[in-house]
Write a protein that holds these residues in place. Structure first.
Motif, PDB file in Angstrom:
ATOM      1  N   ARG A  67       0.886  -1.170   0.000  1.00  0.00           N
ATOM      2  CA  ARG A  67       0.000   0.000   0.000  1.00  0.00           C
ATOM      3  C   ARG A  67       0.921   1.216   0.000  1.00  0.00           C
ATOM      4  O   ARG A  67       1.042   1.935   0.988  1.00  0.00           O
ATOM      5  N   ASN A  68       1.590   1.415  -1.137  1.00  0.00           N
ATOM      6  CA  ASN A  68       2.613   2.452  -1.213  1.00  0.00           C
ATOM      7  C   ASN A  68       2.069   3.849  -0.958  1.00  0.00           C
ATOM      8  O   ASN A  68       2.814   4.726  -0.529  1.00  0.00           O
ATOM      9  N   ASP A  69       0.774   4.064  -1.188  1.00  0.00           N
ATOM     10  CA  ASP A  69       0.172   5.370  -0.898  1.00  0.00           C
ATOM     11  C   ASP A  69       0.211   5.675   0.597  1.00  0.00           C
ATOM     12  O   ASP A  69       0.098   6.837   0.994  1.00  0.00           O
ATOM     13  N   GLU A  70       0.359   4.647   1.428  1.00  0.00           N
ATOM     14  CA  GLU A  70       0.339   4.837   2.883  1.00  0.00           C
ATOM     15  C   GLU A  70       1.742   4.949   3.487  1.00  0.00           C
ATOM     16  O   GLU A  70       1.877   5.164   4.693  1.00  0.00           O
ATOM     17  N   LEU A  71       2.790   4.819   2.671  1.00  0.00           N
ATOM     18  CA  LEU A  71       4.150   4.820   3.208  1.00  0.00           C
ATOM     19  C   LEU A  71       4.620   6.207   3.618  1.00  0.00           C
ATOM     20  O   LEU A  71       5.447   6.341   4.529  1.00  0.00           O
ATOM     21  N   THR A  72       4.154   7.234   2.928  1.00  0.00           N
ATOM     22  CA  THR A  72       4.570   8.600   3.232  1.00  0.00           C
ATOM     23  C   THR A  72       3.368   9.521   3.177  1.00  0.00           C
ATOM     24  O   THR A  72       2.363   9.221   2.530  1.00  0.00           O
ATOM     25  N   PRO A  74       2.829  13.473   2.294  1.00  0.00           N
ATOM     26  CA  PRO A  74       1.930  12.934   1.277  1.00  0.00           C
ATOM     27  C   PRO A  74       2.594  11.777   0.524  1.00  0.00           C
ATOM     28  O   PRO A  74       3.812  11.633   0.564  1.00  0.00           O
ATOM     29  N   PRO A  75       1.779  10.982  -0.201  1.00  0.00           N
ATOM     30  CA  PRO A  75       2.333   9.848  -0.929  1.00  0.00           C
ATOM     31  C   PRO A  75       3.017  10.235  -2.238  1.00  0.00           C
ATOM     32  O   PRO A  75       3.757   9.435  -2.795  1.00  0.00           O
ATOM     33  N   GLY A  76       2.769  11.423  -2.733  1.00  0.00           N
ATOM     34  CA  GLY A  76       3.259  11.799  -4.054  1.00  0.00           C
ATOM     35  C   GLY A  76       2.252  11.367  -5.097  1.00  0.00           C
ATOM     36  O   GLY A  76       1.156  10.899  -4.784  1.00  0.00           O
ATOM     37  N   GLY A 140      14.666  -1.839  -9.623  1.00  0.00           N
ATOM     38  CA  GLY A 140      15.738  -0.977  -9.128  1.00  0.00           C
ATOM     39  C   GLY A 140      15.184   0.257  -8.439  1.00  0.00           C
ATOM     40  O   GLY A 140      15.570   0.594  -7.313  1.00  0.00           O
ATOM     41  N   ALA A 141      14.263   0.948  -9.110  1.00  0.00           N
ATOM     42  CA  ALA A 141      13.655   2.140  -8.525  1.00  0.00           C
ATOM     43  C   ALA A 141      12.849   1.796  -7.283  1.00  0.00           C
ATOM     44  O   ALA A 141      12.874   2.529  -6.285  1.00  0.00           O
ATOM     45  N   GLY A 142      12.131   0.671  -7.329  1.00  0.00           N
ATOM     46  CA  GLY A 142      11.309   0.270  -6.189  1.00  0.00           C
ATOM     47  C   GLY A 142      12.140  -0.021  -4.955  1.00  0.00           C
ATOM     48  O   GLY A 142      11.882   0.526  -3.879  1.00  0.00           O
ATOM     49  N   TRP A 143      13.140  -0.891  -5.088  1.00  0.00           N
ATOM     50  CA  TRP A 143      13.971  -1.193  -3.928  1.00  0.00           C
ATOM     51  C   TRP A 143      14.694   0.044  -3.442  1.00  0.00           C
ATOM     52  O   TRP A 143      14.818   0.273  -2.236  1.00  0.00           O
ATOM     53  N   HIS A 144      15.191   0.849  -4.354  1.00  0.00           N
ATOM     54  CA  HIS A 144      15.896   2.067  -3.979  1.00  0.00           C
ATOM     55  C   HIS A 144      14.995   2.958  -3.119  1.00  0.00           C
ATOM     56  O   HIS A 144      15.387   3.394  -2.030  1.00  0.00           O
ATOM     57  N   GLN A 145      13.771   3.213  -3.588  1.00  0.00           N
ATOM     58  CA  GLN A 145      12.860   4.089  -2.846  1.00  0.00           C
ATOM     59  C   GLN A 145      12.400   3.446  -1.542  1.00  0.00           C
ATOM     60  O   GLN A 145      12.314   4.119  -0.512  1.00  0.00           O
ATOM     61  N   GLY A 157      13.733   9.891  10.717  1.00  0.00           N
ATOM     62  CA  GLY A 157      13.539  10.995   9.783  1.00  0.00           C
ATOM     63  C   GLY A 157      12.228  10.883   9.029  1.00  0.00           C
ATOM     64  O   GLY A 157      11.413   9.997   9.287  1.00  0.00           O
ATOM     65  N   THR A 158      12.052  11.792   8.091  1.00  0.00           N
ATOM     66  CA  THR A 158      10.859  11.809   7.255  1.00  0.00           C
ATOM     67  C   THR A 158      11.260  11.494   5.819  1.00  0.00           C
ATOM     68  O   THR A 158      12.051  12.232   5.232  1.00  0.00           O
ATOM     69  N   PRO A 159      10.723  10.425   5.249  1.00  0.00           N
ATOM     70  CA  PRO A 159      11.070  10.083   3.864  1.00  0.00           C
ATOM     71  C   PRO A 159      10.385  11.027   2.881  1.00  0.00           C
ATOM     72  O   PRO A 159       9.351  11.623   3.185  1.00  0.00           O
ATOM     73  N   GLU A 160      10.979  11.147   1.692  1.00  0.00           N
ATOM     74  CA  GLU A 160      10.338  11.951   0.656  1.00  0.00           C
ATOM     75  C   GLU A 160       9.067  11.249   0.194  1.00  0.00           C
ATOM     76  O   GLU A 160       8.914  10.042   0.409  1.00  0.00           O
ATOM     77  N   PRO A 161       8.132  11.973  -0.422  1.00  0.00           N
ATOM     78  CA  PRO A 161       6.916  11.322  -0.924  1.00  0.00           C
ATOM     79  C   PRO A 161       7.278  10.113  -1.791  1.00  0.00           C
ATOM     80  O   PRO A 161       8.074  10.229  -2.730  1.00  0.00           O
ATOM     81  N   PHE A 162       6.715   8.967  -1.447  1.00  0.00           N
ATOM     82  CA  PHE A 162       7.123   7.708  -2.061  1.00  0.00           C
ATOM     83  C   PHE A 162       7.065   7.739  -3.586  1.00  0.00           C
ATOM     84  O   PHE A 162       8.042   7.441  -4.273  1.00  0.00           O
ATOM     85  N   TRP A 163       5.914   8.065  -4.134  1.00  0.00           N
ATOM     86  CA  TRP A 163       5.741   7.967  -5.586  1.00  0.00           C
ATOM     87  C   TRP A 163       6.582   8.983  -6.334  1.00  0.00           C
ATOM     88  O   TRP A 163       7.074   8.690  -7.434  1.00  0.00           O
ATOM     89  N   ASP A 164       6.778  10.165  -5.779  1.00  0.00           N
ATOM     90  CA  ASP A 164       7.626  11.152  -6.452  1.00  0.00           C
ATOM     91  C   ASP A 164       9.061  10.647  -6.513  1.00  0.00           C
ATOM     92  O   ASP A 164       9.733  10.773  -7.544  1.00  0.00           O
ATOM     93  N   GLY A 165       9.531  10.064  -5.411  1.00  0.00           N
ATOM     94  CA  GLY A 165      10.873   9.490  -5.400  1.00  0.00           C
ATOM     95  C   GLY A 165      10.997   8.328  -6.366  1.00  0.00           C
ATOM     96  O   GLY A 165      11.982   8.217  -7.100  1.00  0.00           O
ATOM     97  N   TRP A 166       9.991   7.443  -6.373  1.00  0.00           N
ATOM     98  CA  TRP A 166      10.033   6.292  -7.276  1.00  0.00           C
ATOM     99  C   TRP A 166      10.066   6.740  -8.732  1.00  0.00           C
ATOM    100  O   TRP A 166      10.850   6.202  -9.529  1.00  0.00           O
ATOM    101  N   THR A 167       9.251   7.709  -9.082  1.00  0.00           N
ATOM    102  CA  THR A 167       9.205   8.186 -10.475  1.00  0.00           C
ATOM    103  C   THR A 167      10.548   8.789 -10.882  1.00  0.00           C
ATOM    104  O   THR A 167      11.070   8.502 -11.967  1.00  0.00           O
ATOM    105  N   ARG A 168      11.122   9.607 -10.015  1.00  0.00           N
ATOM    106  CA  ARG A 168      12.441  10.191 -10.291  1.00  0.00           C
ATOM    107  C   ARG A 168      13.474   9.093 -10.467  1.00  0.00           C
ATOM    108  O   ARG A 168      14.261   9.105 -11.426  1.00  0.00           O
ATOM    109  N   LEU A 169      13.471   8.124  -9.555  1.00  0.00           N
ATOM    110  CA  LEU A 169      14.457   7.040  -9.625  1.00  0.00           C
ATOM    111  C   LEU A 169      14.259   6.164 -10.858  1.00  0.00           C
ATOM    112  O   LEU A 169      15.244   5.744 -11.471  1.00  0.00           O
TER     113      LEU A 169
END
Length: 179
Positions: A67-72, A74-76, A140-145, A157-169
């Protein structure tokens, strides 16, 4: 082979260690038992990866539910083609607390190795059996994020919005992984 996928020296990109295989590493604050709990305890694992109750033994099956929308918060912005929830049936192939956990991942396998380094813990994630380049980009992007989210969660700490990070990666991995 061991080709690092790095464009910046400070980035923690995956390394292609064999065909269809990537490895990522992160250094986390210990002790090792605390990081082991982030891998095996459902309540902790769901804060950075996926939910799913595990029985502590090789040969046991469990279901991972993302449920990646719930990880951060906002979720991105969730990319097209992704649902708000996805599940994967897995079987634990190795269970050696607090040093090694491995389980099936579709037709492949993911292994987590923990090695104490003073008051830190080196986490190594190896994902084998990645079917093609498209999945290599996503994995690669998934595990990285997910690991960046773990580093933030385990470090307070506070992680960056999950989906924004995944898309960038994903875009960065697309530029780094040979076609």
């Amino acid at each position: 082979m061991n080709r690092p996928l790095q464009s910046r020296p400070t980035a923690d990109y995956a390394t292609i260690t064999a065909p269809q295989t990537v490895r990522l590493q992160r250094l986390l604050s210990g002790p090792v038992e605390r990081i082991w709990n982030y891998l095996t305890d459902d309540a902790l694992r769901r804060t950075w990866l996926a939910a799913g109750q595990m029985q502590p033994a090789a040969g046991t099956s469990f279901t991972l539910t993302w449920r990646n929308d719930e990880l951060t918060d906002p979720p991105g912005n969730r990319p097209e083609g992704f649902d708000s929830e996805n599940s994967l049936q897995s079987t634990i192939t190795e269970y050696d607390p607090p040093h090694r956990l491995a389980f099936t991942w579709g037709s492949g396998e993911v292994a987590f190795d923990l090695e104490p380094q003073g008051d830190k813990v080196q986490l190594t994630v190896t994902h084998r059996g990645i079917s093609d380049r498209t999945n290599m980009l996503m994995v690669g992007a998934g595990w990285h994020q997910h690991l960046d989210t773990l580093v933030a969660r385990a470090g307070g700490g506070t992680p960056e919005p999950f989906w924004d990070g995944w898309t960038r990666l994903r875009d960065e991995y697309d530029a780094l992984i040979p076609a």
